[in-house]
Design a protein around this motif. Structure first.
Motif, short mmCIF file in Angstrom:
data_model
loop_
_atom_site.label_atom_id
_atom_site.label_comp_id
_atom_site.label_asym_id
_atom_site.label_seq_id
_atom_site.Cartn_x
_atom_site.Cartn_y
_atom_site.Cartn_z
N LEU A 51 0.87 -1.17 0.00
CA LEU A 51 0.00 0.00 0.00
C LEU A 51 0.91 1.22 0.00
O LEU A 51 1.79 1.33 0.85
CB LEU A 51 -0.90 0.01 1.24
CG LEU A 51 -1.84 1.21 1.33
CD1 LEU A 51 -2.91 1.15 0.25
CD2 LEU A 51 -2.50 1.28 2.70
N GLU A 52 0.67 2.10 -0.96
CA GLU A 52 1.51 3.29 -1.05
C GLU A 52 0.63 4.48 -1.37
O GLU A 52 -0.40 4.34 -2.01
CB GLU A 52 2.59 3.10 -2.13
CG GLU A 52 2.03 2.68 -3.47
CD GLU A 52 3.08 2.35 -4.52
OE1 GLU A 52 4.28 2.31 -4.19
OE2 GLU A 52 2.70 2.14 -5.68
N GLY A 72 -4.70 -2.95 -9.04
CA GLY A 72 -4.98 -2.29 -7.76
C GLY A 72 -4.49 -0.87 -7.68
O GLY A 72 -4.46 -0.14 -8.66
N ILE A 73 -4.06 -0.49 -6.49
CA ILE A 73 -3.81 0.89 -6.11
C ILE A 73 -2.89 1.68 -7.00
O ILE A 73 -3.16 2.81 -7.33
CB ILE A 73 -3.23 0.94 -4.69
CG1 ILE A 73 -2.24 -0.20 -4.52
CG2 ILE A 73 -4.32 0.86 -3.67
CD1 ILE A 73 -1.28 0.01 -3.44
N LYS A 85 -9.62 8.07 -10.08
CA LYS A 85 -9.97 6.66 -9.92
C LYS A 85 -9.80 6.33 -8.44
O LYS A 85 -8.82 6.74 -7.81
CB LYS A 85 -9.03 5.82 -10.77
CG LYS A 85 -9.21 4.33 -10.61
CD LYS A 85 -8.28 3.61 -11.58
CE LYS A 85 -8.32 2.12 -11.29
NZ LYS A 85 -8.03 1.34 -12.46
N ASP A 142 -9.62 3.39 -5.48
CA ASP A 142 -9.49 2.00 -5.07
C ASP A 142 -10.40 1.83 -3.85
O ASP A 142 -10.06 2.26 -2.75
CB ASP A 142 -8.03 1.70 -4.71
CG ASP A 142 -7.84 0.26 -4.27
OD1 ASP A 142 -8.84 -0.45 -4.04
OD2 ASP A 142 -6.67 -0.16 -4.13
N THR A 194 -9.14 0.34 -0.44
CA THR A 194 -8.13 0.99 0.40
C THR A 194 -8.34 2.49 0.56
O THR A 194 -7.72 3.11 1.42
CB THR A 194 -6.73 0.80 -0.22
OG1 THR A 194 -6.71 1.44 -1.51
CG2 THR A 194 -6.39 -0.67 -0.38
N VAL A 252 -7.31 4.59 -1.62
CA VAL A 252 -6.25 5.28 -2.38
C VAL A 252 -6.85 5.85 -3.66
O VAL A 252 -7.63 5.20 -4.34
CB VAL A 252 -5.09 4.31 -2.70
CG1 VAL A 252 -4.10 4.97 -3.65
CG2 VAL A 252 -4.38 3.90 -1.41
N ARG A 290 -6.23 7.90 -7.34
CA ARG A 290 -5.29 8.26 -8.38
C ARG A 290 -5.92 9.27 -9.31
O ARG A 290 -7.07 9.12 -9.69
CB ARG A 290 -4.89 7.02 -9.16
CG ARG A 290 -3.43 7.01 -9.38
CD ARG A 290 -2.86 5.84 -10.01
NE ARG A 290 -2.13 6.32 -11.17
CZ ARG A 290 -1.21 7.28 -11.15
NH1 ARG A 290 -0.88 7.88 -10.03
NH2 ARG A 290 -0.61 7.66 -12.24
#
Ligand SMILES: Cc1cc2nc3c(=O)[nH]c(=O)nc-3n(C[C@H](O)[C@H](O)[C@H](O)COP(=O)(O)OP(=O)(O)OC[C@H]3O[C@@H](n4cnc5c(N)ncnc54)[C@H](O)[C@@H]3O)c2cc1C
Lengths: 298, 764
Positions: free
Chosen positions: A179-180, A293-294, B621, B623, B626, B628, B630
């Motif tokens: 996770l970043e 993902g992220i 976008k 996620d 989580t 997160v 972007r």
């Protein structure tokens, strides 16, 4: 105060025996000293110019990676990318291109940060570390090596010379995700690596999972043997739950323990899924963080 | 004058910076130079009960140790004189300077700092600006009422600067509404975070001091040194070597006087170079944290009937240039909308935090984020598309703004249309993507400025200007203005700048004002030289000076291009007689009148000369597992008047958008209970990296702006930093189901907002 550039392994081992600390890329040691983490050791021996220490060698049992191999080499190495993918996934995430050119695998391992990006991958791949002193060498498992944040069981006169990674079983794949909050110059908020071996029917024959940044050392998930025979989806879900349950994260300025506990499950689930896809023969570009993902591009 | 077609020239100092040959302040080295270090408070609020520097002074290699007892007893500050060079009995934030040391090297200076003995009686830490407004809150400055202050300032206890803007009847307006939407937003403070930490070198020669400083505002720095060390302006010279970024963080007067005082006491040159940690903690510059309470009345047909907003801004321990933030913040709390009935109230409140100060468009990005997030809530409440809602309610040419300013030609509506078009607003997107949009605004600042222009005997030109450069490249564009005036090329001019003893006054790289004001000065100075050239050419070509055209390096008679002489030839003639020298300043454009509004605490920030408008539309976008986020694409449309150098202008927008993404998602300062910053390091204070930068589409709406800068230019450097975070918020709210009510909208806060059950209206 001294700085010795070792030309041979023997010179380096002699310097260690005399009390010097090894320095490879210096990206942990020097940067840490500048930030006041620990003063720079009075006597240093540079190990980055020792012939052979920066080589990747294929052996009958697997591969041997010299301690001074850079993350840049690891992320671009075709065999590591295809067969030991979780390690390449981790190395490809380290810092920036500059950090990856200078920083080494040995430094990452011996620095023993629980947030390190190669540790979880190496753990699920079953790697062992070769430590050498003037008196001789020994091999230790990673679980035996890391004892606490920043601490290893290596003696001060022992140099990590290589990492041995066994050849994975057929139909195996591995992956590491973290996770970043941004895509470079980051540190893992949490991370997870998985190694999956598929049975011919597509079910999971074996799975190993390790977590970063949720415990004092890299945490190897226990109790996964019972999952053998399950479908990839079921195994991934069970792993996610186990990861959240077994993690013992802290709260700090990067995240609360609550959020870490949740997201490490997400990373673990994704790591299992990606590892299973690779085990099935699919190519997912290194690092997997940029593909799913992220951190993915779009 | 001939105007060069859309020049896209690269900044002249680029090669120096890229190849490493450029010299920054920290690169300077003078014979016998000492190293300066500061002793900081270390506690956020305390009374000094003991201060003993004798052990530090006794260390060999220590040349000077100074405290407030060693400098003139001057209280200073541009709006409120609440500050002294060194702590005066009480420390009010963790990095307040208690003492300064000059020593032979850094290690000795550090040992001396460690040897200074300071003891404190701890005082209650004022850690929350809203709580500090309570009548029984502990006072950060018990003597506040005895401080000098600029006349319009409205102050009361911890409230260092109150401003309100009122128009119409808010109660009546709310009563006319079909819906009243209320929301609360909280923006954390953040930092300018220039890559070059500040550096200062001072050297005395007799009773004159030269100070090399990484400042954005050399004349302001000089004024601070003169005031605090009680020196006349002509004995203080400030020179700025290459500046490694500023973003407002290097505006204002900082540690120049400390270093000058050390150099005087030590009788040696002294150099101060900040560590990254000091750069986070010690400057009087942090983007202010603000809390917002909005209330907007709206009718089902989409018209806004009334708005009320209350804002509490974290001033920190001292009022640096933040004195005007309450009024300009109130403008941003109201926004570029047509609202008949409104009331904005803003309080700039003392706390035991690092002082706030001008960081790129102070108060604007966070206020735009809060207001525009609220605006989307209002639009949703009546079921109108947010873009359509803005089309109907945003100001336009001929409309009246919230403070009662009547606009001439402005381009806000064009910005909305362009940003929506460039972003593909309305397209079908994957389930985890959305496009949000926000409008922003920012004034141009009309202030005095000066420059000289000369052409030497060989025909090459020089501009000698007080203007300063902080990375925007706007000084480079001055060459274009001068060149067009005299018929030469931009490359024919060299710039001499960032030296207070050489050039006339300029406010500096602040307020997006360089091209707007110094451009005017350069044009006026170059016009004098052009007049001289026309006279010389007329004599030589036997024509009327009024018929002489200066273009392409030649002077010719209008209509007969072959009756001409080169400007180099004219320069050679002038070199033997009356020299080609011009000086210019020009009258700054006047502020517009305000009609029908009442402004309390009026420091001149409610009447905007040549206002700039913008609209950013951002595709993000999420996620969902989580939180997160972007950013996938940013469309930025700007009305900043005429764009004189498109390459430089696009660079400003791109840089500001990246900064805006950081403010939106990852950049925020958090404090612990004792008033210490928890993330004063680049690993924990997360700037965006090149790897995070999304593709962008930039568009300039160029309209004919009345009362503007040279050729119809407005400012530009700050405006593109205003609307990005807001647009991201509005995209995110669609995916989360409600706004994320705290800035930065970190992954964990987004995740919390997604998982909050029925959380409405409160800060996460
Ligand atoms: C900007 C930046 C970003 C970073 N980002 C990441 C990241 O994303 N992920 C990550 O995991 N790390 C990151 N790091 C940390 C660091 O780069 C890595 O841990 C790197 O692998 C360290 O290798 P090195 O060769 O530089 O180690 P060094 O700093 O040289 O050494 C580190 C420690 O290991 C010891 N040591 C080194 N080699 C040996 C050896 N062969 N035997 C015994 N002891 C040894 C040293 O004595 C020292 O204690 C980052 C660092 C920086 C500066």
């Amino acid at each position: 105060m001294s700085f010795t550039i070792a030309r041979t392994l023997d010179e380096a081992l002699a310097a260690l025996a005399a009390g010097a600390r090894p320095i490879a890329g210096g990206t942990d040691l020097v940067v840490g000293a500048r930030h006041g983490k620990a003063p720079l050791p009075a006597d240093l021996v540079a190990i980055d110019r020792i012939p052979g220490l920066a080589e990747v060698t294929v052996t009958a049992a697997g591969i041997t990676i010299g301690a001074a191999v850079s993350h840049h080499t690891l992320e671009g190495h075709p065999l590591i990318a295809s067969t030991y993918s979780a390690l390449a996934d981790g190395s490809a995430l380290v810092g920036s291109p500059a950090t990856r050119h200078v920083g080494t695998l040995g430094g990452n391992i011996m620095n023993a940060s629980p947030a390190m990006d190669t540790g979880a991958g190496l753990t699920v791949l079953g790697a062992e570390v070769e430590l050498r002193a003037q008196a001789g060498s020994r091999r230790v498992t990673l679980a035996d090596l890391w004892t606490a944040p920043g601490r290893t069981s290596a003696r001060p006169d022992e140099l990590c010379v290589a990492v041995h990674v066994p050849t994975p079983a057929p139909r195996s794949g591995s992956a590491y995700l973290r996770l970043e909050y941004r895509r470079a110059m980051e540190i893992a908020v949490v991370g997870a690596a998985a190694a999956v071996t598929l049975a011919p029917d597509g079910s999971v024959a074996a799975v190993r999972v390790a977590l970063s940044a949720v415990a004092p050392t890299i945490l190897s998930l226990g109790g996964l043997e019972t999952l053998a025979g399950g479908s990839v989806n079921d195994v991934a879900a069970a792993v996610a739950a186990a990861a959240s349950q077994q993690a013992t994260p802290i709260s700090d300025v990067r995240a609360t323990d609550h959020y870490r506990r949740h997201t490490v499950g997400v990373m673990a689930r994704r790591a299992v899924a990606a590892a299973a896809r690779r085990a099935a023969g699919e190519t997912i570009a290194i690092p997997v963080n940029r593909s799913i993902g992220i951190g993915a591009a779009s | 004058m001939t105007v060069t077609e859309t020049p896209r020239f690269v900044r002249a100092d680029g090669p120096d910076k890229v190849t490493g040959s450029g010299r920054y302040t920290a690169d300077l080295s003078l014979t016998g130079m000492l190293t300066a270090k500061f002793k900081y408070a270390g506690v956020a609020h305390g009374r000094i009960t003991k201060l003993d520097t004798s052990a530090a002074k006794a260390i060999p290699g220590v040349f000077a140790v100074l405290t407030q007892a060693d400098v003139p007893n001057v209280r200073f500050g541009p709006f409120v004189q609440d500050r002294t060079l060194f702590a005066d009995g009480v420390v009010r934030f963790e990095a307040e300077i208690v003492a300064a040391v000059a020593a032979i090297d850094a290690a000795t200076a550090q040992r001396a700092v460690d040897a200074i003995v300071v003891e404190y009686e701890l005082l209650p830490v004022v850690n929350d600006a809203e709580a500090a407004l309570a009548p029984d809150a502990p006072l950060v400055h018990p003597d506040w009422s005895s401080y000098g202050a600029a006349r319009p300032m409205v102050r009361n206890r911890n409230d260092a600067s109150f401003a309100s803007i009122a128009k119409g009847d808010v109660e009546a307006g709310m009563a006319q509404a079909d819906h009243v939407v209320r929301s609360r937003y909280v923006a954390d403070g953040c930092h300018a975070a220039p890559i070059e930490p500040r550096a200062i070198v001072a050297q005395w020669e007799g009773d004159k001091v030269t100070i090399w400083s990484s400042t954005q505002v050399p004349f302001d720095a000089r004024a601070g040194v003169c005031e605090t060390l009680e020196l006349p302006a002509n004995r203080v010279r400030i020179i700025v070597p290459h500046l490694g970024g500023g973003f407002g963080g290097k505006c204002g007067f900082h540690q120049e006087a400390h270093v000058a005082a050390l150099a005087r006491a030590a009788r040696r040159p002294v150099r101060l170079v900040f560590s990254r940690r000091e750069e986070f903690l010690a400057p009087d510059k942090r983007r202010e944290g603000i809390t917002y309470e909005f209330e907007t009345g709206v009718r089902n047909d989409g018209t806004i009937t009334a708005r009320r907003v209350k804002m509490v801004l974290d001033n920190g321990a001292y009022t640096s240039d933040a004195g005007f933030f309450s009024q300009i913040g109130a403008m941003h709390g109201l926004g570029p909308y047509r609202i008949p009935n409104l009331l904005a109230e803003a309080h700039l409140v003392y706390t035991n935090h690092q002082p706030s100060g001008s960081v790129r468009a102070p108060t604007a990005p966070q206020s735009c984020w809060a207001l525009e997030s609220h605006t989307d809530e209002v639009a949703r409440a009546i079921g109108i598309d947010p873009v359509e809602f803005r089309r109907r309610n945003a100001v336009d040419t001929g409309a009246e703004g919230p403070s009662g300013q009547l606009y001439g030609e402005i381009g806000v509506q064009q910005c909305i249309a362009e940003a929506a078009r460039l972003a593909g607003y309305g397209q079908t997107l994957p389930a985890d993507e959305a496009i949000g949009l926000a409008i922003g605004w920012w004034p141009s600042f009309s202030v005095p400025s000066g420059a000289y222009v000369k052409i030497d005997g060989d025909g090459s030109g020089q501009i000698i200007t007080g203007a300063q450069e902080c990375g925007t490249g706007s000084v480079m564009t001055l060459r274009q203005l001068a060149a067009d005036e005299v018929g030469l090329r931009a490359e024919d001019f060299q710039l001499v700048y960032q030296d207070t003893s050489v050039a006339p006054y300029d406010m500096g790289a602040t307020g997006s004002q360089t091209l707007f004001n110094n451009g005017r000065a350069v044009v006026a100075a170059a016009a004098q030289v052009a007049e001289q050239l026309r006279q010389l050419a007329a004599n030589r070509l036997e024509a009327d000076p009024a018929d002489i055209v200066l273009a392409d390096g030649r002077a010719h008679v209008a209509g007969t291009p072959d009756r001409s002489v080169t400007i180099a030839k004219l320069a050679a003639i002038a070199a033997g007689g009356e020299l080609l020298i011009g000086h210019g300043s020009g009258a700054p454009p006047e502020a517009p009148a305000l009609v029908g509004s009442t402004c309390v605490g009026n420091v001149g920030m409610a009447a905007w000369v040549a206002p700039q408008f913008s609209c950013h539309a951002v595709r993000v976008k999420l996620d969902r597992d989580t939180g997160v986020v972007r950013v996938l694409h940013v469309a930025a449309a700007h009305d900043s008047g005429t764009i004189i150098n498109p390459l430089a202008a696009e660079g400003q927008v791109q840089g500001a958008v990246i900064m805006g993404i950081g403010q939106a998602l990852t950049e925020g300062t958090t404090y612990d209970d004792a008033g210490h910053q928890r993330n004063a390091a680049l690993l924990e204070y997360k700037l965006q990296t090149c790897a995070d930068v999304p593709p962008m589409a930039v568009h300039f709406v160029q309209i004919n702006t009345p009362n503007a800068g040279p050729r119809g230019a407005k400012g530009l450097a700050e405006a593109p930093n205003v609307a990005t975070a807001a647009a991201i918020s509005n995209a995110l709210a669609q995916l989360v189901g409600q706004p994320v009510r705290q800035l930065p909208m970190t992954a964990e806060r987004v995740w919390n907002a997604m998982n909050a059950t029925g959380a409405q209206g409160g800060a996460a």
